[in-house]
Design an enzyme around this catalytic site. Structure first.
Site, PDB file in Angstrom:
ATOM      1  CD  GLN A 182      -1.543   1.894   2.584  1.00 57.91           C
ATOM      2  OE1 GLN A 182      -0.519   2.561   2.556  1.00 57.91           O
ATOM      3  NE2 GLN A 182      -2.368   1.905   3.616  1.00 57.91           N
ATOM      4  CD  GLU A 215      -3.934   1.749   8.673  1.00 54.84           C
ATOM      5  OE1 GLU A 215      -4.611   2.780   8.604  1.00 54.84           O
ATOM      6  OE2 GLU A 215      -2.708   1.724   8.566  1.00 54.84           O
ATOM      7  CB  SER A 228       3.056   7.017   4.324  1.00 55.25           C
ATOM      8  OG  SER A 228       2.102   6.659   5.259  1.00 55.25           O
ATOM      9  CD  GLU A 254       0.769  12.671  20.060  1.00 56.35           C
ATOM     10  OE1 GLU A 254       1.135  11.996  19.082  1.00 56.35           O
ATOM     11  OE2 GLU A 254       1.333  12.600  21.166  1.00 56.35           O
TER      12      GLU A 254
END
Lengths: 377, 406, 377, 406
Positions: free
Chosen positions: B129, B247, B132, B374
């Site tokens: 995949q 995911e 990013s 976060e």
């Protein structure tokens, strides 16, 4: 009230920062990190000696600059900031300080000038295995001035010329100065979490050992040596923690996500504020440690405040550096997890500095024991 | 409130177990136990996947028509448990079958699906995949890899990062920017690509942990046909959301030592006064780790219960990585500090094969990969608790005009 | 896999929530809070009895509903959510459970039907002063069936009819059932952090005491009783923690600062996410505790999983409720610190529930001891 | 790096101490030790303030011309230390002299200053600060108290909250909204008011701690003259910033038990195995509290050093309340839990006079008053570290159009 560096000390610190900025950039640290054959940066070590830093706190009579301990703290802070890959702590905070505090005049004359000149690297050989070394488990021993036993790990043991070794003599623990270049000493370099600092296994088989300090007082001597080292190490940790906060802040101000710098998000802002708070608590405790350390060298019987002040300085600095190092990686995101970004140099060093000279947990216990004594008195 | 299979589940488990005993034995006889990251290991993995596919145990929830098992989610979970116990699970296919091929199935034309789905199920081809980017990170849609139309082809230039398995993958799904003049999410387009194309270059990333498990992938004038497009031009973000929806199911828990291992360590190591395990402060930490680990384990059981009841699992499963990654870092650090100065050692003489030191260097990555602490808290706050998203300044700005600091 | 409430249990829980929404709104809790003369809400207690909840887990033969312990957990969760000001825990989780587990047939027949009918309030009298009560410090004693000594504090001791009292008999600790309405008993109501629950000092001077369970086994019996109570208390804590998160969320969605709801700021969002994570960890551990508790009532020798499961449930629930209670105040800002907003009802109850039945620290020690045993075996 | 006074500081301290010894003795002879919150206590406080003013020890850094001491900040700190040791410090004047009167001095006309400054310095009149509102909170400028021009007067209606000392104050500075049609910060105006006006009503707030130390203040058609305005119409926020700049100096550390008291408690209480003080987990906490407390103490010393050197103290002083308020909550809770079931008791039989229980109920307020934990971290991040402020959606919106949820 004058609870800060003096102007002269600030000048010294600024000069040290400039010097290390030029002579110890990350590339120099990485030179040691990436080369398994190197345990320190020899040119930097020579340059630091030339600056006189190795003898900063050594009396002029023994070839040093004869400055106070606060000046040494200022240098330590800058070395920590630069993650300097040199055996400064082992040699200066431990060997030189120990000899000044507990050595005979002959030992001082033999060792201090050579430390100041950069001719002698030191090491402290306590550990014999994982976990707390209790006196009853100590197996190294000295008989007739000859040392036998194995010490593992010994920080800077692979490059040191002289080690201070904890060993039993006549069934009681004592400290001994051992020439590591002499016969009866075998050293093996070991792999470690922080390859910018050397670590070794030292095997002794009849090595010549000369007593340091009173016989049978090894446990107390070790603690006295660690009290002094703890303050100086705290400044190295503080310097590292400050640099981590700076790096994280710089990254957060330059990195964009969702159209805004990430430093504008509260999760990042508050994380950096937390770092700042911990660093300031560490700084204030370190300053008090510096005062107590300096006072202890000026008074006949040392400073009664030192054990508590040293413990507090060490605990606060260990906590601050660990937090700053790990959260600086986090702020850097994926980049922070790469080898090429410097975050991990500080992450590794924060672990190295917490593991030498006693873990934070042991210092907490020492601190509370001292508080109990005071409170009872 | 119990842990028992329903009768149907128990029957399925029994059948799967019986098959696994025989199949694993046959598999081991043929392939032995090859070392990880060797060609032999990959060959064994592919053979095992083929064997599973033949028996209906690969892609259990997919229709039999595409090579799947035609089963239920709970059956898939049960088989996974038993496969784990049988000790023959391989990880090479997780991302491809968990995320990429479902995207292909959702958006490709019939021929493409016919070409790719069945070989993937059988383990013949592996997918990765490619989302990013260095400029993306948490803000995946900020990616810059450009795809420019050239006749019937697209020409792609740019760079991806943190691509798991790029070097051993045959194909990949690639998210690109096809229009920088519209807002960020609107100018993206998805393609499938051939990872063996010479215009694709994989370079391993040197991580702070020392390893090189992930890759950077560079595209230099990579030409793909328009028929390799998945979804409409400019609809890439919608396509990516389908991929990412899958995911959560593909990302596992944190590997590494847990409370049990650190308890064993503390039992063996000397503390100030008896074994380190006798220290009350350590004991409190140990209790906290145990409670959190049990909490995650039983949260997974709650998820399985929902599957077993034919429901969609609730958001409770999203708490896993936040807890486990941070706990791993704390636990590893405690274990290393407990060793004293000796804790610095990572070579052959290190305690427990340096497992705690390795975890200490891995944990920072775990706290970032697959969503930082976060971002995961944002997700819980927004998707679970219904709190508003942050103020978005990038919604109506052309991508090329977005501030980036460069 | 069926690790959740069943449909029937969910129905019971929903009904309980509706019932308490009508009969136990905050005004009812405040009625007890604001009136020093009241230790519980008697009408609510009567209504709860009428619902059959007091006897939910008591066998039908003894006048109860004969449901399982999971059903009781569901009720507990709702009572915690409503911060119900009634002696449910002392009476049901402790007295009734203890008698069912350790009582003679005669004791069961005497006590259980009256509990189920709402005629009997229970209490557990262990503490004799601040800190951990070690067996050697236990001073209450029974001689010839007569109890002497002072117990302080005793939760619900001011309104209970029967107490289970830990006292020495023949130099060994045992448990005793004591009729608090009989002679030789003096009670004083005491002020407490959580005025919605009653607390008293009980002074015994020759009160009639009847042994509960085996002689000399008081320490083990107390632990067995607390294991059961811990699971049920964990559900009360969980219900309270859930309500705190809800209140904080509702406030954060309605309160504006700087033109945005405060629930849109990451500091608040992440705080609420942290609450959610802790509550889910608590829920999952509580469910396992419920399973183990239920299993222990179905098996001859109890469930070997109960001690570990109860400890984990109690630890996770105590942590979750404390965090949710204190951070819910914080999210509410200045309003959260006022008497008129309900935050402090939960803040107080979270302390009350952590202090009864052993502090979280003691449960952590118990948990690790159990893990050691298992691991050694 | 030492703690010694400079020669000039030492001389000042000596002089102050000598004066304090005598003055405190004379003061005690006249007033005894009245109970807090009684009229006698207030009278004593006013007398002490007058005595200080006469000797130049009130408002030490203010010019002698307005009744101050004409001294330096470090002299003010030194006097404060010695006054504390002499045991005669009163808190009634802190807000007035620390925040309100400086605002009057900065913005009022000469007559008004002449009228108010000297009586305030001498303790004859007490001031309070009326900014916070139910609708404001952390967002102080979102206040709604309306002031409407009526001839030469203004008519004020609205409500303030958390006003310290409103019930014993003679005057107050009051921030109002005079124009709701402009953005929030632009429509505010500041006035001084007479707290004894019948149109001003103080109601004590019942706090969760049980006490009633703070007030709500209601204004019902309160008429003030335009000459009571401080600063221009619409410039109230700029005036308030001057007031708030002085706040940091006026807010002290957290009162309540510290590591020393909890250590004494743990020494006395039985734990599982010897005194509670022997528990390692408690000992680690104790060490952490000690280190944090020392950190704050020496941070104050660093602030004093800056004053002593004639510099402006750095931002390090802002860390105080974040640490101390949270630590108080944790410490109190630990101390209460250490007592076991007995920890619930708050009456006469409570341990240590219920000091830990009281702190437990106070600490939540400390984490909010004078800036919540979250606001203080924002301040550190923005003012100390230079990170950007949050996205502001309220900057260009008329106040009346701002979303408020009501």
């Amino acid at each position: 009230m004058d609870f800060d560096y003096s102007d002269d000390q600030k000048f010294l610190k600024d000069e040290a920062r400039k010097f290390l900025g030029g002579r110890c950039p990350p590339a120099v640290v990485r030179g040691v990190l990436d080369d398994p054959a190197r345990s320190y940066d020899a040119p930097l070590w020579a340059a630091v000696a030339e600056q006189g830093w190795l003898g900063a706190a050594i009396p002029e009579a023994h070839g040093g600059l004869g400055l106070g301990r606060v000046e040494l703290c200022a240098i330590a802070e800058e070395l920590g900031r630069a993650v300097a890959p040199i055996p400064f702590a082992s040699t200066v905070y431990i060997l030189a300080e120990a000899v000044m505090a507990h050595g005979t005049e002959a030992q001082k004359a033999a060792i201090l000038p050579r430390v100041a000149a950069g001719e002698l690297i030191g090491a402290l050989a306590l550990s014999e295995g994982p976990g707390v070394l209790t006196p009853s488990a100590l197996s190294a021993r000295v008989e007739g001035g000859k040392l036998s036993g194995v010490k593992i790990p010994v920080t800077d043991g692979d490059i040191a010329h002289v080690a201070i070794v904890l060993a039993n003599e006549g069934g009681r623990p004592g400290l001994f100065l051992v020439d590591l270049t002499g016969p009866g000493v075998k050293r093996e370099t070991l792999e470690s979490l922080d390859p910018t600092r050397g670590v070794a296994r030292l095997s002794f088989d009849g090595a010549a050992a000369e007593r340091l300090g009173a016989a049978g007082e090894g446990v107390d001597l070790v603690q006295a040596i660690l009290d002094r080292a703890a303050v100086l190490l705290a400044f190295e940790q503080l310097g590292g923690a400050d640099r981590c906060l700076e790096m994280a802040k710089e990254y957060a101000l330059g990195r964009y996500a969702f159209g805004r710098v990430i430093g504008g998000y509260q999760a990042i802002k508050h994380k950096l504020a937390d770092m700042y708070v911990k660093n300031e608590v560490a700084r204030s405790n370190a300053y008090y440690g510096a005062w107590a350390l300096n006072a202890s060298t000026l008074q006949e019987n040392g400073a009664p405040e030192l054990p508590t002040a040293a413990a507090a300085a060490r605990i606060a600095a260990s906590e601050a550096f660990w937090f700053a190092a790990k959260e600086s990686v986090q702020v850097h995101g994926g980049m922070g997890f790469t080898w090429e970004v410097d975050c991990h140099l500080y992450y590794r060093r924060s672990r190295q500095l917490s593991l030498v000279a006693g873990s934070p947990r042991l210092w907490k216990e020492r601190l509370v024991s001292e508080l109990e004594k005071k409170n009872a008195a | 409130m119990d842990f028992n299979d329903s009768p149907a589940e128990a029957a399925y488990r029994e059948k799967a177990r019986a098959w696994l005993v025989e199949a694993a034995a046959a598999h081991r006889a043929e392939h032995g136990e090859p070392k990880a990251n060797t060609p032999e290991h990959m060959a064994a993995a592919k053979a095992w996947q083929a064997r599973k596919a033949a028996a209906g145990y690969a892609c259990i929830t997919w229709p039999a028509a595409v090579g799947g098992g035609g089963g239920t989610p709970i059956e898939s979970v049960i088989f996974g448990q038993e496969e784990g116990k049988a000790g023959v699970a391989y990880g090479y296919f997780t991302i491809g079958l968990g995320m990429c091929v479902p995207t292909v199935m959702a958006f490709a034309d019939t021929d493409t699906k016919k070409r790719f789905v069945s070989p993937a199920v059988k383990g013949e081809e592996i997918w990765c995949q490619l989302f990013s980017e260095p400029a993306g990170g948490s803000d995946v849609a900020a990616l810059r890899t450009r795809a420019v139309k050239d006749g019937d082809d697209w020409v792609i230039n740019g760079q991806k990062v943190w691509t798991t398995g790029a070097h051993y993958s045959d194909f990949g799904i690639l998210l690109t920017r096809t229009d920088p003049d519209v807002p960020k999410h609107k100018g993206l387009t998805m393609f499938w690509i051939d990872m063996r194309d010479p215009a694709v270059e994989c370079r391993p990333i040197h991580q702070m942990s020392g390893g090189r498990e992930f890759n950077e992938v560079y595209f230099s004038d990579l030409r793909v046909k328009d028929s390799q497009r998945l979804g409409e031009v400019g609809q890439g973000w919608q396509v990516a959301l389908v991929t990412l929806m899958n995911e959560r199911l593909a990302v596992g828990g944190a590997a590494g030592p847990n409370y049990r291992e650190v308890m064993e360590l503390a039992r063996a190591l000397p503390g100030e006064d008896g074994p380190a395990l006798s220290n009350d402060a350590f004991r409190e930490k140990l209790a906290d780790w145990f409670v959190a680990s049990q909490g995650l384990k039983f949260t997974r059981f709650r998820t399985m219960t929902a599957l077993s009841r034919g429901q969609t699992p609730g958001p409770e499963s999203s708490i896993g990585k936040i807890i486990s990654a941070n706990q791993l870092q704390d636990l590893a650090n405690t274990a290393v500090e407990m060793q004293g100065e000796y804790g610095i050692l990572t070579g052959p003489e290190a305690v427990a094969g340096a497992a705690f030191q390795q975890s200490l260097m891995w944990a920072p990555g775990l706290r970032i990969a697959g969503g930082t602490d976060e971002i995961l808290k944002n997700i819980i706050a927004e998707r679970v608790l219904g709190l508003p998203g942050d103020v978005r300044v990038d919604k109506d700005v052309a991508f090329k005009d977005m501030p980036t600091g460069r």
